[in-house]
Design a protein around this motif. Structure first.
Motif, PDB file in Angstrom:
ATOM      1  N   LYS A  23       0.882  -1.216   0.118  1.00 28.33           N
ATOM      2  CA  LYS A  23      -0.111   0.008  -0.210  1.00 28.33           C
ATOM      3  C   LYS A  23       0.393   1.294  -0.177  1.00 28.33           C
ATOM      4  O   LYS A  23       2.205   1.222   0.285  1.00 28.33           O
ATOM      5  CB  LYS A  23      -0.879   0.628   1.428  1.00 28.33           C
ATOM      6  CG  LYS A  23      -1.786  -0.640   1.576  1.00 28.33           C
ATOM      7  CD  LYS A  23      -2.971  -0.872   2.465  1.00 28.33           C
ATOM      8  CE  LYS A  23      -4.403  -1.865   2.397  1.00 28.33           C
ATOM      9  NZ  LYS A  23      -4.490  -1.791   3.522  1.00 28.33           N
ATOM     10  N   CYS A  77       1.922   1.375   4.179  1.00 24.75           N
ATOM     11  CA  CYS A  77       2.347   0.930   5.111  1.00 24.75           C
ATOM     12  C   CYS A  77       3.299  -0.418   4.248  1.00 24.75           C
ATOM     13  O   CYS A  77       2.938  -0.210   3.088  1.00 24.75           O
ATOM     14  CB  CYS A  77       1.492   0.578   5.422  1.00 24.75           C
ATOM     15  SG  CYS A  77      -0.364  -0.018   4.808  1.00 24.75           S
ATOM     16  N   CYS A  94       1.509  -2.740   3.774  1.00 26.58           N
ATOM     17  CA  CYS A  94       0.411  -4.047   3.979  1.00 26.58           C
ATOM     18  C   CYS A  94       0.547  -4.190   2.233  1.00 26.58           C
ATOM     19  O   CYS A  94       0.605  -3.142   1.649  1.00 26.58           O
ATOM     20  CB  CYS A  94      -1.190  -3.352   4.547  1.00 26.58           C
ATOM     21  SG  CYS A  94      -1.206  -3.319   6.086  1.00 26.58           S
ATOM     22  N   CYS A 111      -4.487  -4.850   6.780  1.00 30.24           N
ATOM     23  CA  CYS A 111      -4.532  -3.753   7.213  1.00 30.24           C
ATOM     24  C   CYS A 111      -3.476  -4.405   8.546  1.00 30.24           C
ATOM     25  O   CYS A 111      -2.988  -4.804   8.684  1.00 30.24           O
ATOM     26  CB  CYS A 111      -6.109  -3.876   8.689  1.00 30.24           C
ATOM     27  SG  CYS A 111      -7.760  -3.796   6.349  1.00 30.24           S
ATOM     28  N   CYS A 112      -3.347  -2.283   8.361  1.00 33.52           N
ATOM     29  CA  CYS A 112      -3.063  -2.490   9.917  1.00 33.52           C
ATOM     30  C   CYS A 112      -3.144  -1.010  10.676  1.00 33.52           C
ATOM     31  O   CYS A 112      -3.965  -0.397  10.268  1.00 33.52           O
ATOM     32  CB  CYS A 112      -1.190  -2.446   9.435  1.00 33.52           C
ATOM     33  SG  CYS A 112      -1.216  -1.076   8.732  1.00 33.52           S
ATOM     34  N   CYS A 166      -3.384   1.714   8.100  1.00 32.11           N
ATOM     35  CA  CYS A 166      -4.735   2.034   7.435  1.00 32.11           C
ATOM     36  C   CYS A 166      -5.593   1.991   7.202  1.00 32.11           C
ATOM     37  O   CYS A 166      -6.998   1.701   6.976  1.00 32.11           O
ATOM     38  CB  CYS A 166      -4.417   1.134   5.356  1.00 32.11           C
ATOM     39  SG  CYS A 166      -3.940  -0.743   6.606  1.00 32.11           S
TER      40      CYS A 166
HETATM   41 ZN   LIG Z   1      -1.402  -1.006   6.809  1.00 35.82          ZN
END
Ligand SMILES: [Zn+2]
Length: 470
Positions: free
Chosen positions: A21, A24, A26, A38-39, A42
Motif C-alpha cells: 500500500k 504502510c 500491507c 490491514c494495519c 491504513c
Molecule cells: Zn496497512
C-alpha cells in the motif's frame, strides 16, 4: 427543441500495481479475505505514522511521462477532510496544491484531449451492502490511486468512452495499473454539462460518480446530457450536484449538492515530508518504460499488418508481447499475426484466466517452423496449440502424445494414392484429357485419407507419378 453540445470532463481513478500500500507495508491485493490486509496505519489508529511508498511515486511519474505531462520536481501531500465509514481516519491523504504531474494529453480520433493533472492519493475502504446490513472491508484502504483529471474537452459519450479505453491501454502498457474496471482498479467520474449548439459558454455541470464499466460510461453520459437539455428546454435550470448512475434503470439520480475544494478544509499533511524529484529520477523512470501502444502501432504498421489486425493484437498487452516475441524469434510478422490471431487468440478468448499465457513463445515458434518444414500440418499445429494451452504441456509432449508429427510412411502414401485413383475413374479420365484442375481434387482426397501422415509435397509427387502411369 434546440440542439445541444455535450461538454465532458473526466476524472479517472486508477489503482497502482504496487506490491504494498501507499503508506504502510500491507499487501496491495484484490480478492483476499475481508480486513486481512490491514494495519494501524491504513485503518487510521491514533499515533500510527505513514511512510511513503516510493514505488507508487515512480508509477505516477511513469503515467505522467506516458501522457506527456510535466513532472513536478517538488511535491507535497494534503489532507482532504471528510467523514465517511470507509475512511477510518476521517481524512484522505491526497495532493491538491502540488500534484506530481501537470498538463499532457491524449489524442482520440485526431482530437487532442488535454489533461489538467495527475495526482497521487490513497484509496478508501469498501462498503459491502447486504441484507443483514453494511460491512466494511479496509483491504482497499491505503491502496495507491492516481487521479487523472482532464480539461472539459470531450464532446460526446462515444469520445469519452474511447478516451477512457486509450488511457486504460496506456496505463496497462506502462505497467502502472492493471486497468480492470470489473475489479474496480479503474473508476470514472464524469462531469457533464450541455450548451446550445453554436455557443461557447459552458452550462452548469453535474458530476456522475464511480462509473465502473465502458458500457455505463456511454449510457450514463447520454442519459445525463439528455436530461439536462430537456430540463433547460422546459424552462428549468441545471443544479450543480453530484449524481449517481443506476445501472438497472439506466438513469442518474441526485446524491448531494456538489462540494467545492474549500468544503474539504485541505491542509498540508504534517506527517509526511515534501518529496523532491530529481532529473536523474525522471530519466531513470523514463528509460525503464515499456514501448507505448502508439509506438507499437507505428512499428506494426511498418510490418505491413492491416490496421484492424494491429488493433486486435494491441488490445491486450499479453498478446502484443507474445506477438513481439514470435517476430523476434524469426517468424515473418504477417505469418506471426495470422497465427497469433488464429490459433492462440482462439484459446485465449475461451480461457477463464486471462492473466497470462500457458504457451511459451519458443514452443509456438518451433511449431510454426515445423509447419514450414512440413513436419506437422497446419491443422496439427492448431491442435497442438490447443493441447499446449489447455493441458499446459510442452510442444514436444503434445506432438508425442497426439502423434502429430508427419511420419512419411511410403507404403501408407502409395496405398492411399492407389485407393483414391481407383475410386475416381471419372476424375482420372478428366485428368488424362488434360484437365489440370482435377489434380487438386486428387490431392485433397489423399490428404483427407492420410490425415496429416504425409507432407503435402510428398503427396503431390507420389500422386503425379501414379496418375501419369495410370
Ligand atoms: Zn496497512
Amino acid at each position: 427543441m434546440r440542439k445541444y453540445t455535450t461538454v465532458i470532463g473526466l476524472e479517472i481513478h486508477a489503482e497502482l500495481l504496487t506490491e504494498t500500500k501507499i503508506f504502510c507495508a500491507c499487501k496491495n491485493t484484490f480478492g483476499d479475505a475481508e480486513n486481512s490486509s490491514c494495519c494501524p496505519v491504513c485503518i487510521g489508529l491514533p499515533g500510527a505514522l505513514p511512510v511513503i511508498n516510493h514505488r507508487a511515486v515512480e508509477l505516477t511519474v511513469a503515467a505522467g511521462l506516458s501522457f506527456g505531462c510535466e513532472i513536478s520536481r517538488y511535491t507535497v501531500w494534503d489532507r482532504k477532510n471528510y467523514f465517511y465509514p470507509d475512511l477510518a481516519k476521517a481524512y484522505q491523504i491526497s495532493q491538491l496544491y502540488a500534484p506530481l504531474c501537470i498538463g499532457g494529453g491524449v489524442t482520440v480520433g485526431g482530437r487532442f484531449i488535454r489533461l489538467n493533472r495527475i495526482h497521487l492519493e490513497e484509496d478508501a475502504g469498501k462498503l459491502i451492502h447486504s441484507r443483514g446490513g453494511v460491512k466494511i472491508d479496509y483491504n482497499r484502504a491505503g491502496v495507491p490511486l492516481i487521479e487523472i483529471v482532464t480539461e472539459p474537452d470531450l464532446r460526446s459519450a462515444e469520445e469519452a468512452t474511447e478516451f477512457v479505453e486509450r488511457v486504460r491501454r496506456t496505463l496497462v502498457y506502462a505497467g502502472v495499473s492493471d486497468g480492470k474496471m470489473e475489479q474496480g482498479s479503474l473508476r470514472v467520474d464524469a462531469n457533464v454539462s450541455v450548451m446550445p449548439e453554436g455557443t461557447d459558454v459552458y452550462g452548469t455541470r453535474t458530476e456522475i460518480k464511480n462509473i465502473n464499466s465502458f458500457r455505463f460510461i456511454k449510457s450514463a453520459i447520454e442519459f445525463e446530457a439528455a436530461r439536462q437539455s430537456e430540463l433547460i428546454e422546459s424552462g428549468g435550470r441545471v443544479v450543480q450536484e453530484t449524481r449517481r448512475y443506476d445501472e438497472a434503470s439506466g438513469e442518474t439520480f441526485s446524491m448531494r449538492s456538489k462540494e467545492d475544494a474549500h468544503d474539504y478544509r485541505y491542509f498540508p499533511d504534517p506527517d509526511i515530508l515534501p518529496l523532491i524529484i530529481t532529473d536523474a529520477d525522471v530519466e531513470k523512470i523514463a528509460s525503464g518504460l515499456d514501448e507505448s501502444p502508439e509506438k507499437r502501432l507505428n512499428r506494426y504498421a511498418g510490418y505491413g499488418i492491416s490496421a484492424i489486425d494491429c488493433e486486435t493484437v494491441l488490445a491486450n498487452k499479453i498478446i502484443a508481447d507474445f506477438f513481439d516475441a514470435v517476430v523476434a524469434g524469426g517468424i515473418e510478422p504477417t505469418e506471426a499475426v495470422n497465427a497469433v490471431k488464429g490459433e492462440l487468440m482462439r484459446c485465449f478468448n475461451a480461457a477463464e484466466n486471462k492473466d497470462g499465457l500457458p504457451v511459451s513463445a519458443e514452443d509456438f515458434i518451433k511449431g510454426l517452423k515445423l509447419v514450414a518444414e512440413q513436419k506437422i500440418s497446419r491443422n496439427g499445429f492448431k491442435e497442438s496449440v490447443n493441447h499446449m494451452f489447455f493441458e499446459r504441456k510442452s510442444l514436444d509432449a503434445v506432438l508425442e502424445e497426439y502423434k502429430l508429427v508427419i511420419k512419411e510412411d511410403r507404403g501408407l502414401i502409395d496405398g492411399a494414392v492407389a485407393a483414391v485413383i481407383a475410386e475416381n475413374p471419372k476424375a482420372l479420365r478428366q485428368y488424362k484429357d488434360g484437365d489440370q484442375k482435377v489434380f487438386g481434387y486428387f490431392v485433397g482426397q489423399c490428404a483427407r485419407l492420410l490425415k496429416g501422415a504425409a507432407q503435402m509435397s510428398t503427396i503431390q509427387a507420389v500422386l503425379k507419378e501414379a496418375l501419369d502411369k495410370a
